[in-house]
Write a protein that holds these residues in place. Structure first.
Motif, short mmCIF file in Angstrom:
data_model
loop_
_atom_site.label_atom_id
_atom_site.label_comp_id
_atom_site.label_asym_id
_atom_site.label_seq_id
_atom_site.Cartn_x
_atom_site.Cartn_y
_atom_site.Cartn_z
N LYS A 107 72.82 -34.50 -16.78
CA LYS A 107 71.66 -33.27 -18.24
C LYS A 107 70.41 -32.74 -17.68
O LYS A 107 69.64 -33.57 -16.67
CB LYS A 107 71.10 -34.45 -19.41
N ASP A 108 69.76 -32.15 -18.06
CA ASP A 108 68.81 -31.61 -17.50
C ASP A 108 68.40 -31.30 -16.18
O ASP A 108 67.48 -31.38 -15.83
CB ASP A 108 67.71 -31.92 -18.15
N LYS A 109 70.06 -30.77 -15.37
CA LYS A 109 69.92 -30.61 -13.99
C LYS A 109 69.41 -29.80 -13.30
O LYS A 109 68.05 -29.50 -12.53
CB LYS A 109 71.65 -30.26 -13.51
N LYS A 110 69.04 -28.45 -14.39
CA LYS A 110 67.88 -27.52 -14.19
C LYS A 110 66.91 -27.79 -14.10
O LYS A 110 66.07 -26.67 -13.20
CB LYS A 110 68.42 -25.72 -14.72
N LEU B 30 70.98 -34.67 -0.10
CA LEU B 30 72.25 -33.72 0.01
C LEU B 30 72.63 -34.41 -1.44
O LEU B 30 73.99 -35.21 -1.30
CB LEU B 30 72.92 -34.15 0.97
N MET B 31 73.22 -32.82 -2.69
CA MET B 31 74.57 -33.77 -3.71
C MET B 31 74.22 -35.12 -4.27
O MET B 31 74.83 -35.57 -4.69
CB MET B 31 75.70 -33.32 -2.96
N ASN B 32 72.79 -34.82 -4.33
CA ASN B 32 72.70 -36.62 -5.33
C ASN B 32 71.14 -36.57 -6.10
O ASN B 32 70.19 -36.57 -5.91
CB ASN B 32 71.90 -37.43 -4.06
N LEU B 33 71.54 -36.10 -7.17
CA LEU B 33 71.01 -35.84 -8.09
C LEU B 33 69.76 -37.03 -8.69
O LEU B 33 68.49 -36.74 -8.98
CB LEU B 33 71.54 -35.49 -9.83
N PRO B 34 70.02 -38.58 -8.51
CA PRO B 34 69.43 -39.87 -8.49
C PRO B 34 68.00 -39.57 -7.70
O PRO B 34 67.06 -39.70 -7.92
CB PRO B 34 69.99 -40.92 -8.88
N GLY B 35 68.40 -38.95 -6.51
CA GLY B 35 67.68 -39.00 -5.44
C GLY B 35 66.47 -37.98 -5.58
O GLY B 35 65.71 -37.92 -5.31
N THR C 92 82.27 -19.65 0.97
CA THR C 92 82.83 -18.52 1.36
C THR C 92 82.44 -17.14 1.75
O THR C 92 81.25 -17.12 1.96
CB THR C 92 84.24 -18.28 -0.35
N ASP C 93 83.28 -16.63 1.85
CA ASP C 93 82.14 -15.50 1.73
C ASP C 93 82.10 -14.46 0.87
O ASP C 93 81.89 -13.01 0.78
CB ASP C 93 83.15 -14.27 2.89
N LYS C 94 82.46 -14.71 -0.23
CA LYS C 94 82.45 -13.84 -1.64
C LYS C 94 81.09 -14.16 -2.09
O LYS C 94 80.17 -15.39 -1.16
CB LYS C 94 82.69 -14.84 -3.12
N PRO C 95 79.79 -13.48 -2.81
CA PRO C 95 79.20 -13.18 -3.34
C PRO C 95 78.87 -14.57 -3.98
O PRO C 95 79.66 -15.08 -4.98
CB PRO C 95 79.66 -11.98 -4.41
N LEU C 96 77.46 -14.85 -3.51
CA LEU C 96 77.04 -16.50 -4.48
C LEU C 96 76.74 -15.77 -6.23
O LEU C 96 76.78 -14.33 -6.02
CB LEU C 96 75.61 -16.86 -3.98
N ASN C 97 77.30 -16.84 -7.10
CA ASN C 97 77.32 -17.01 -8.57
C ASN C 97 75.68 -17.36 -8.62
O ASN C 97 75.90 -17.92 -8.85
CB ASN C 97 78.08 -17.33 -8.76
N LYS C 98 74.73 -16.36 -9.03
CA LYS C 98 73.33 -16.12 -8.71
C LYS C 98 73.23 -16.67 -10.21
O LYS C 98 72.10 -17.27 -9.99
CB LYS C 98 72.75 -15.21 -8.41
N LYS C 99 73.95 -16.70 -11.07
CA LYS C 99 73.72 -17.06 -12.40
C LYS C 99 74.02 -17.60 -13.04
O LYS C 99 73.22 -18.37 -13.67
CB LYS C 99 75.21 -16.35 -13.09
N ALA C 100 74.48 -19.21 -11.73
CA ALA C 100 74.22 -20.53 -11.75
C ALA C 100 72.98 -20.52 -11.21
O ALA C 100 72.60 -22.35 -11.63
CB ALA C 100 75.90 -21.08 -11.23
N TYR C 101 72.15 -20.32 -10.73
CA TYR C 101 70.72 -20.82 -10.07
C TYR C 101 69.74 -19.98 -10.34
O TYR C 101 69.10 -19.89 -10.11
CB TYR C 101 71.04 -20.21 -8.40
N THR C 102 70.33 -19.42 -12.21
CA THR C 102 69.15 -19.04 -12.45
C THR C 102 68.15 -19.95 -11.98
O THR C 102 67.34 -21.44 -13.35
CB THR C 102 69.48 -18.01 -13.75
#
Length: 337
Positions: free
Chosen positions: A109-112, A78-83, A127-137
């Motif tokens: 670095k190299d998160k994706k 949960l929001m822990n990249l070292p994990g 939020t109810d706004k559309p998800l920014n899917k570009k960030a998760y391509t």
């Protein structure tokens, strides 16, 4: 099955609320759950899960070795990249979850590339706004609703900090951004006229000394108490009558969501996270931020108007149906089958 949950966050948000409740929910389903977090980031009390802390400077290899030694079958981060890194190095399958728009304190670095190794990425919608899917391509993403951790409103075992008949609770970091300075100024006006009421502020932080000094200077010791967040905030919500949320510009309002879902009438300062949850005058009360008088008037109104408190509380409790925690647990159960 042995499941390890890594809990992380940033300067504005900690996933401890989600980690503890998710861990307890999985333990109730028969999983052996270990919760891992940097020292001091998570507190667990009377829980079926095991908490294991590690130094903030712990190396990935050290964490990976621990996972292998404990014969971990699955990692939830949960929001822990070292994990995630530890799971990948140990060859343990993992899933990652983060709040929509979450940013690490230090850019990774190299998160994706790392998250492409995950069995699933869960984006917690705030939020109810559309998800920014570009960030998760390129990632295997599933959107999930922000869950509310809710409790029954009252039991007869009142916490020791509740000294009087009626109780107001405020929860947050003891720092300027939490708005507790304004809350205490409000309370200095109200307390003399409300002898049966008590204010409990729950949290830890560098602002505690200044707050304690204000309480003593204004002779509020008999009606006010600051208690540490010992991991059992929900017993305080369970026994409260009003929830005060004076945060000036919060990045999220998860504790407000939990308080409302716990059938508490709430007074909160205006901000985007607050207005996403509160319909003013219906399931809570919103006042202008950074102004003492509106907060004072709104809090006083709820204190003297029992019928209004009940009406708002009933509407607020409906959030537990809109933000069910069982759905959040369910997406992980599907992975663990």
């Amino acid at each position: 099955m042995n499941v390890t949950i890594f809990v992380g966050g940033n300067k504005e948000f900690t996933a401890s609320r989600l980690g503890v409740k998710l861990g307890e929910s999985l333990a109730a389903k028969g999983f052996a759950v270990t919760l891992r977090a940097a020292k001091g980031k998570v507190k667990v009390k009377d829980s079926p899960i095991t908490l294991k802390e590690y130094a903030a400077t712990a190396k990935t290899k050290t964490l990976a070795t621990a996972l292998k030694k404990e014969q971990t079958d699955f990692v939830i981060s949960l929001m822990n990249l070292p994990g995630c890194q530890a799971a990948a190095e140990a060859g343990v399958p993992f899933a990652y979850a983060e709040n929509e728009g979450f940013k690490e304190d230090k850019a990774a670095k190299d998160k994706k590339a790392l998250l492409k190794k995950a069995k699933q990425i869960f984006v917690i919608r705030t939020t109810d706004k559309p998800l920014n899917k570009k960030a998760y391509t390129g990632l295997k993403v599933q959107e999930v609703t922000n869950p509310a951790v809710w409790v029954e409103h009252y039991n007869y075992n009142k916490p020791a900090c509740f000294k009087k008949e009626n109780n107001i609770v405020a929860v947050g970091k003891l720092a300027k951004e939490s708005g507790f300075e304004n809350l205490l100024k409000t309370w200095a006006r109200l307390a003399p006229a409300h002898s049966t009421w008590h204010l409990t502020i729950v949290g830890d932080g560098t602002g505690k000394a200044a707050m304690a000094k204000f309480i003593a200077k204004n002779h509020l010791q008999d009606s006010t108490e600051i208690v540490p967040d010992d991991g059992d905030v929900y017993s305080l919500l369970r026994n409260a009558d009003i929830f005060a949320y004076p945060a000036l510009d919060p990045a999220n309002a998860d504790i407000l969501l939990d308080a409302m879902a716990s059938k508490l009438p709430c007074v909160a300062c205006e901000s985007d996270p607050v207005t996403d949850l509160v319909a003013n005058g219906i399931n809570g009360v919103i006042v202008n931020a950074d102004e003492e008088e509106p907060f004072t008037i709104a809090l006083d109104d709820l204190m003297v108007n029992w019928g209004k408190r009940v009406g708002i509380a009933l509407e607020a409790s409906k959030l537990k149906d809109k933000y069910p925690f069982d759905d959040f647990v369910g997406v992980f159960l599907d992975l663990l089958k």
